[in-house]
Design an enzyme around this catalytic site. Structure first.
Site, PDB file in Angstrom:
ATOM      1  N   TYR A   1       0.762  -1.387   0.072  1.00 32.53           N
ATOM      2  CA  TYR A   1       0.011  -0.026  -0.066  1.00 32.53           C
ATOM      3  C   TYR A   1       0.921   1.205   0.069  1.00 32.53           C
ATOM      4  CZ  TYR A   1      -3.336  -3.477   1.385  1.00 32.53           C
ATOM      5  OH  TYR A   1      -4.395  -4.814   1.521  1.00 32.53           O
TER       6      TYR A   1
ATOM      7  N   ASP B   1      20.478   8.627  19.495  1.00 35.28           N
ATOM      8  CA  ASP B   1      20.144   9.123  18.573  1.00 35.28           C
ATOM      9  C   ASP B   1      20.099  10.632  18.358  1.00 35.28           C
ATOM     10  OD1 ASP B   1      17.925   9.063  20.364  1.00 35.28           O
ATOM     11  OD2 ASP B   1      16.311   8.184  19.035  1.00 35.28           O
TER      12      ASP B   1
ATOM     13  N   SER C   1      17.390  15.329  25.992  1.00 37.79           N
ATOM     14  CA  SER C   1      16.782  14.824  24.667  1.00 37.79           C
ATOM     15  C   SER C   1      15.456  15.074  24.247  1.00 37.79           C
ATOM     16  CB  SER C   1      17.246  13.341  24.604  1.00 37.79           C
ATOM     17  OG  SER C   1      18.642  12.937  24.690  1.00 37.79           O
TER      18      SER C   1
ATOM     19  N   HIS D   1     -33.246  -1.938  12.949  1.00 37.59           N
ATOM     20  CA  HIS D   1     -33.061  -3.353  13.478  1.00 37.59           C
ATOM     21  C   HIS D   1     -33.363  -4.182  12.384  1.00 37.59           C
ATOM     22  CE1 HIS D   1     -34.018  -1.687  17.719  1.00 37.59           C
ATOM     23  NE2 HIS D   1     -34.992  -1.041  16.844  1.00 37.59           N
TER      24      HIS D   1
ATOM     25  N   SER E   1     -13.851 -12.834  -8.414  1.00 35.32           N
ATOM     26  CA  SER E   1     -13.721 -14.044  -7.602  1.00 35.32           C
ATOM     27  C   SER E   1     -12.967 -14.898  -8.469  1.00 35.32           C
ATOM     28  CB  SER E   1     -15.237 -14.474  -7.461  1.00 35.32           C
ATOM     29  OG  SER E   1     -15.105 -15.940  -7.080  1.00 35.32           O
ATOM     30  N   SER E   2     -12.123 -15.891  -8.073  1.00 37.72           N
ATOM     31  CA  SER E   2     -11.121 -16.741  -8.834  1.00 37.72           C
ATOM     32  C   SER E   2     -12.139 -17.799  -9.298  1.00 37.72           C
ATOM     33  CB  SER E   2     -10.173 -17.254  -7.963  1.00 37.72           C
ATOM     34  OG  SER E   2     -10.797 -17.806  -6.796  1.00 37.72           O
TER      35      SER E   2
ATOM     36  N   LYS F   1     -18.942 -11.922 -10.147  1.00 39.90           N
ATOM     37  CA  LYS F   1     -18.806 -11.214  -8.912  1.00 39.90           C
ATOM     38  C   LYS F   1     -18.279  -9.818  -9.048  1.00 39.90           C
ATOM     39  CE  LYS F   1     -19.402 -12.539  -4.994  1.00 39.90           C
ATOM     40  NZ  LYS F   1     -18.547 -13.571  -4.338  1.00 39.90           N
TER      41      LYS F   1
ATOM     42  N   SER G   1       8.962   6.532  23.870  1.00 40.42           N
ATOM     43  CA  SER G   1       9.950   6.496  22.870  1.00 40.42           C
ATOM     44  C   SER G   1       9.720   5.519  21.734  1.00 40.42           C
ATOM     45  CB  SER G   1      11.402   6.182  23.358  1.00 40.42           C
ATOM     46  OG  SER G   1      12.336   6.062  22.211  1.00 40.42           O
ATOM     47  N   THR G   2       9.487   4.138  22.035  1.00 42.29           N
ATOM     48  CA  THR G   2       9.195   3.317  21.075  1.00 42.29           C
ATOM     49  C   THR G   2       7.535   3.571  20.572  1.00 42.29           C
ATOM     50  OG1 THR G   2       9.325   1.027  20.473  1.00 42.29           O
ATOM     51  CG2 THR G   2       8.272   1.350  22.779  1.00 42.29           C
TER      52      THR G   2
ATOM     53  N   ARG H   1       6.970   5.782  17.866  1.00 35.41           N
ATOM     54  CA  ARG H   1       7.613   5.396  16.505  1.00 35.41           C
ATOM     55  C   ARG H   1       6.387   4.667  15.634  1.00 35.41           C
ATOM     56  NH1 ARG H   1      12.557   6.045  18.970  1.00 35.41           N
ATOM     57  NH2 ARG H   1      14.207   6.827  17.593  1.00 35.41           N
TER      58      ARG H   1
END
Length: 502
Positions: A41, A123, A162, A210, A334-335, A340, A379-380, A383
């Site tokens: 993507y 870093d 930092s 409903h 669809s295969s 479809k 910190s992580t 990310r």
């Protein structure tokens, strides 16, 4: 007790050779993406790389460090002149040279910074050294001729922890990602939906509450509801605050005051943070508290969930046949089933919205807590801001593409309405109630009488009109009900779209 052993599995020479010669995909160059956002993507989410990638984080750090250096030398709009006594006043050319450091941060510079970080194993310290290399007398003089920049070298990262650099960097990154990438895409989607709502404002449609036939509406009005909800969240997100701080290792300006006791450090900090385009946070521990992040992520997650509601509703309308999908030339649904045309854009969006919300919820819950004055959980965690926005942006892209491939099937919707005359039980009993209040006799138990006529059974046009004709309603009311059909029973739905869909 006897031990039972199984014979070793036999491997054919062909299988053995294949196992030995199999390519290790981890060693392939260029590197193969582990996650779908940087692989399958990539095209839909690539604009976020300029804001929320690791390279973007380091570029933002360079920007913050450079601007802090300029501030220490030249002051702020409210605190003019050198903040640190003896600091050189930088010329316009020197400031421009410094600002080119983050502006020209590209592939070669990313590699150089990574090499420095392998030595520092830190870093932010690597960013400091990266800048100092460019203030070295030989480098700066080659670029500028006579310059004061080498004398300012020890002011890089002056009195900073930092987190002073990181919190400002993340605020700038998220601000840029939201304002420049995510918000425009989300706004375009809401506008596209609003356009569809206006186009189909007067196309009648049987509601389903409903899952059962209910008071008719219009397709446009239902789309307008979702557009209105999305736009409300977008207004909240557009007005978000992005906070920042620069006040040292525990938020006390300790090192600042000891090094330069004569400076008004809160004023300097406030001016600097606001110069970056952020809102100053005056009271923090070592870290900026991240509450603003939780607020933004909660609003984006709420937008996601409303968009998820849109995706499931449109999917259902497609299943009912109210929307038909425009086939893409050459595409396969669809295969094995060639007929479809699947609503894959909306299904893809659902999944990505759920992943995005999970990440955003985790960010919101985790970032607001830090043990005592500092721990490193943020910190992580931070990310993963990029993937959280990436999955949302991917869903937005899929919904937009899915909506473009829809046509409203008005004839089928008309047939659906005509097959459900029992929904007129609501207006008929309401008219009877109003007539009773006006003094018309024979209007007793209107709800119960319509319930007996309609509940759990189909009523056609002839049966409903026969019932109405025998009620003894005033002529004008009887005529109004005689002209009523399920398709005409949409109230002021079209006007609501026109009046209230901004």
């Amino acid at each position: 007790m006897w031990a039972v052993t199984s014979p070793a599995p036999q491997t054919s020479p062909t299988e053995s050779t294949a196992a030995q010669t199999r390519v290790n995909l981890a060693d392939v160059t260029p590197p193969i993406a582990l996650g779908p956002l940087d692989g399958r993507y990539r095209g839909a989410v690539a604009p976020l790389v300029d804001h929320l990638s690791e390279a973007a984080l380091n570029r933002a750090r360079l920007h913050v460090e450079v601007e802090w250096l300029v501030t220490l030398c030249n002051g702020t709009t409210t605190v003019p002149g050198p903040v640190v006594p003896g600091a050189p006043t930088l010329s316009d050319a020197e400031i421009a040279y410094l600002r080119q450091i983050p502006a020209t941060f590209g592939a070669d510079e990313i590699a150089e910074l990574a090499a420095i970080e392998r030595e520092t194993v830190h870093d932010v310290k690597a960013v400091e050294y990266f800048i100092k290399r460019r203030l070295d007398s030989s480098v700066a003089v080659d670029a500028l001729g006579e310059t004061n920049l080498p004398a300012a070298s020890e002011l890089v990262h002056f009195a900073c922890t930092s987190e002073d650099v990181n919190n400002l960097s993340y605020a700038l990154m998220v601000q840029g990602a939201v304002r420049d990438v995510w918000l425009p895409a989300a706004t375009d989607l809401a506008d596209q939906l609003a356009d569809m709502a206006r186009e189909h404002a007067d196309v009648p449609m049987l509601s389903r509450t409903h899952g059962q036939p209910a008071t008719p509406t219009t397709m446009g009005k239902e789309l307008a509801v979702l557009a209105h909800r999305l736009r409300r969240q977008l207004r909240r997100i557009d007005g978000a605050e992005y906070l920042g701080k620069l006040n040292g290792a525990t938020g006390t300006y300790g090192a600042h005051v000891v090094a330069v006791p004569g400076a008004d450090w809160p004023a300097v900090s406030k001016g600097f943070v606001e110069h970056l385009g952020l809102t100053w946070n005056p009271l923090t521990t070592q870290i900026e508290s991240h509450d603003w992040q939780a607020e933004v992520y909660a609003d984006v997650a709420r937008f996601n969930r409303i968009l998820h509601n849109l995706a499931t509703d449109v999917w259902t309308y497609i299943s009912l046949g109210f929307f038909t999908q425009i086939p893409v030339a050459g595409a396969t649904g669809s295969s094995t089933m060639p007929h479809k045309v699947n609503p894959i854009r909306f299904e893809n969006a659902e999944a990505n919205l759920e992943i995005s919300c999970s990440l955003l919820d985790t960010l919101s819950a985790t970032l607001v807590t830090s043990r005592l004055q500092r721990d490193l959980t943020d910190s992580t965690t931070q990310r993963n801001i990029g993937p959280a926005f990436g999955h949302s942006l991917l869903a937005i892209d899929n919904v937009r593409r899915g909506l473009k491939a829809l046509n409203v099937n008005a004839p089928l919707m008309a047939d659906d309405l005509d097959a459900n005359w029992e929904v007129l039980g609501e207006p008929v009993q309401s008219a009877m109630r109003a007539a009773s209040v006006a003094g018309v006799e024979g209007m007793e138990n209107p709800y119960e009488r319509l319930k007996e006529l309609t509940r759990g059974q189909r009523v056609d046009a002839a049966r409903m009109r026969e019932f109405v004709a025998g009620l003894g309603l005033p002529d004008d009311v009887a005529a109004r009900l005689a002209d009523l059909s399920p398709a005409a029973y949409t109230g002021i739905a079209a006007r609501l779209v026109e009046d209230y869909l901004a």
